[in-house]
Design a protein around this motif. Structure first.
Motif, PDB file in Angstrom:
ATOM      1  N   ALA A  78       6.845 -14.617  26.119  1.00  0.00           N
ATOM      2  CA  ALA A  78       5.400 -14.830  25.989  1.00  0.00           C
ATOM      3  C   ALA A  78       4.675 -13.491  25.892  1.00  0.00           C
ATOM      4  O   ALA A  78       3.752 -13.338  25.080  1.00  0.00           O
ATOM      5  CB  ALA A  78       4.885 -15.645  27.168  1.00  0.00           C
ATOM      6  N   ALA A  79       5.084 -12.536  26.690  1.00  0.00           N
ATOM      7  CA  ALA A  79       4.452 -11.212  26.646  1.00  0.00           C
ATOM      8  C   ALA A  79       4.706 -10.552  25.299  1.00  0.00           C
ATOM      9  O   ALA A  79       3.805  -9.940  24.719  1.00  0.00           O
ATOM     10  CB  ALA A  79       4.986 -10.347  27.785  1.00  0.00           C
ATOM     11  N   GLN A  80       5.920 -10.684  24.799  1.00  0.00           N
ATOM     12  CA  GLN A  80       6.243 -10.091  23.503  1.00  0.00           C
ATOM     13  C   GLN A  80       5.419 -10.764  22.404  1.00  0.00           C
ATOM     14  O   GLN A  80       4.860 -10.093  21.537  1.00  0.00           O
ATOM     15  CB  GLN A  80       7.732 -10.235  23.222  1.00  0.00           C
ATOM     16  CG  GLN A  80       8.176  -9.526  21.959  1.00  0.00           C
ATOM     17  CD  GLN A  80       9.681  -9.619  21.771  1.00  0.00           C
ATOM     18  OE1 GLN A  80      10.349 -10.368  22.467  1.00  0.00           O
ATOM     19  NE2 GLN A  80      10.205  -8.863  20.836  1.00  0.00           N
ATOM     20  N   ASN A  81       5.328 -12.087  22.438  1.00  0.00           N
ATOM     21  CA  ASN A  81       4.523 -12.805  21.445  1.00  0.00           C
ATOM     22  C   ASN A  81       3.058 -12.400  21.549  1.00  0.00           C
ATOM     23  O   ASN A  81       2.368 -12.271  20.532  1.00  0.00           O
ATOM     24  CB  ASN A  81       4.665 -14.314  21.617  1.00  0.00           C
ATOM     25  CG  ASN A  81       6.035 -14.795  21.186  1.00  0.00           C
ATOM     26  OD1 ASN A  81       6.714 -14.133  20.412  1.00  0.00           O
ATOM     27  ND2 ASN A  81       6.437 -15.946  21.691  1.00  0.00           N
ATOM     28  N   PHE A  82       2.577 -12.217  22.757  1.00  0.00           N
ATOM     29  CA  PHE A  82       1.185 -11.807  22.949  1.00  0.00           C
ATOM     30  C   PHE A  82       0.953 -10.442  22.308  1.00  0.00           C
ATOM     31  O   PHE A  82      -0.022 -10.252  21.590  1.00  0.00           O
ATOM     32  CB  PHE A  82       0.856 -11.765  24.448  1.00  0.00           C
ATOM     33  CG  PHE A  82      -0.540 -11.304  24.731  1.00  0.00           C
ATOM     34  CD1 PHE A  82      -1.614 -12.156  24.535  1.00  0.00           C
ATOM     35  CD2 PHE A  82      -0.795 -10.017  25.175  1.00  0.00           C
ATOM     36  CE1 PHE A  82      -2.916 -11.739  24.789  1.00  0.00           C
ATOM     37  CE2 PHE A  82      -2.078  -9.588  25.428  1.00  0.00           C
ATOM     38  CZ  PHE A  82      -3.147 -10.448  25.239  1.00  0.00           C
ATOM     39  N   ARG A  83       1.866  -9.498  22.528  1.00  0.00           N
ATOM     40  CA  ARG A  83       1.725  -8.167  21.929  1.00  0.00           C
ATOM     41  C   ARG A  83       1.753  -8.254  20.407  1.00  0.00           C
ATOM     42  O   ARG A  83       0.977  -7.616  19.720  1.00  0.00           O
ATOM     43  CB  ARG A  83       2.839  -7.232  22.413  1.00  0.00           C
ATOM     44  CG  ARG A  83       2.617  -6.700  23.821  1.00  0.00           C
ATOM     45  CD  ARG A  83       3.559  -5.550  24.139  1.00  0.00           C
ATOM     46  NE  ARG A  83       4.976  -5.902  24.026  1.00  0.00           N
ATOM     47  CZ  ARG A  83       5.726  -6.382  24.999  1.00  0.00           C
ATOM     48  NH1 ARG A  83       5.189  -6.575  26.195  1.00  0.00           N
ATOM     49  NH2 ARG A  83       6.980  -6.663  24.819  1.00  0.00           N
ATOM     50  N   LEU A  84       2.644  -9.085  19.872  1.00  0.00           N
ATOM     51  CA  LEU A  84       2.715  -9.248  18.424  1.00  0.00           C
ATOM     52  C   LEU A  84       1.427  -9.860  17.888  1.00  0.00           C
ATOM     53  O   LEU A  84       0.889  -9.433  16.863  1.00  0.00           O
ATOM     54  CB  LEU A  84       3.917 -10.120  18.040  1.00  0.00           C
ATOM     55  CG  LEU A  84       5.294  -9.494  18.279  1.00  0.00           C
ATOM     56  CD1 LEU A  84       6.386 -10.521  17.989  1.00  0.00           C
ATOM     57  CD2 LEU A  84       5.489  -8.257  17.412  1.00  0.00           C
ATOM     58  N   ASN A  85       0.895 -10.861  18.581  1.00  0.00           N
ATOM     59  CA  ASN A  85      -0.345 -11.522  18.148  1.00  0.00           C
ATOM     60  C   ASN A  85      -1.525 -10.561  18.221  1.00  0.00           C
ATOM     61  O   ASN A  85      -2.391 -10.581  17.358  1.00  0.00           O
ATOM     62  CB  ASN A  85      -0.627 -12.766  18.975  1.00  0.00           C
ATOM     63  CG  ASN A  85       0.341 -13.892  18.655  1.00  0.00           C
ATOM     64  OD1 ASN A  85       0.928 -13.914  17.575  1.00  0.00           O
ATOM     65  ND2 ASN A  85       0.515 -14.817  19.579  1.00  0.00           N
ATOM     66  N   VAL A  86      -1.566  -9.727  19.243  1.00  0.00           N
ATOM     67  CA  VAL A  86      -2.653  -8.755  19.382  1.00  0.00           C
ATOM     68  C   VAL A  86      -2.605  -7.796  18.202  1.00  0.00           C
ATOM     69  O   VAL A  86      -3.619  -7.474  17.594  1.00  0.00           O
ATOM     70  CB  VAL A  86      -2.573  -8.007  20.727  1.00  0.00           C
ATOM     71  CG1 VAL A  86      -3.489  -6.796  20.730  1.00  0.00           C
ATOM     72  CG2 VAL A  86      -2.923  -8.945  21.864  1.00  0.00           C
ATOM     73  N   GLY A  87      -1.423  -7.363  17.811  1.00  0.00           N
ATOM     74  CA  GLY A  87      -1.279  -6.471  16.666  1.00  0.00           C
ATOM     75  C   GLY A  87      -1.750  -7.135  15.387  1.00  0.00           C
ATOM     76  O   GLY A  87      -2.449  -6.539  14.570  1.00  0.00           O
TER      77      GLY A  87
END
Length: 103
Positions: A78-87
């Motif tokens: 979830a944290a990785q997906n969040f970082r990708l989505n923020v980018g």
């Protein structure tokens, strides 16, 4: 009481006391053996309970560790997906600003 009767009574009393002493001695030996057996069984029972408890605790700990690993994986993903989505959102926002001529 004549001498023969007196000696016979003494001998009977002596033999009776000796047999009684042997019986008491045998009883003590049997009681000791029984108590040793009972204590041995209690010790075995205690060891079995200890082994079962250790096994259960180990099983619960392994189960909990597995669930914690899974939760960690979910949170990490979830944290990785969040970082990708923020980018992606930042890139989209940047493009929107450029296309509207706001820059």
């Amino acid at each position: 009481m004549d001498k023969v009767t007196e000696n016979s009574l003494k001998l009977s009393l002596k033999e009776g006391l000796e047999q009684g002493t042997k019986n008491i001695d045998n009883l003590v030996k049997l009681t000791t053996k029984l108590s040793d057996n009972v204590l041995g069984q209690l010790d075995n029972f205690g060891k079995q309970v200890d082994n079962i408890a250790r096994s259960k605790i180990s099983s619960v700990a392994d189960n909990m560790a597995g669930k914690l690993r899974h939760a960690d994986e979910v949170v990490s993903e979830a944290a990785q997906n969040f970082r990708l989505n923020v980018g992606v959102e930042q890139q989209l926002a940047g493009r929107a600003i450029l296309s509207s001529g706001g820059g």
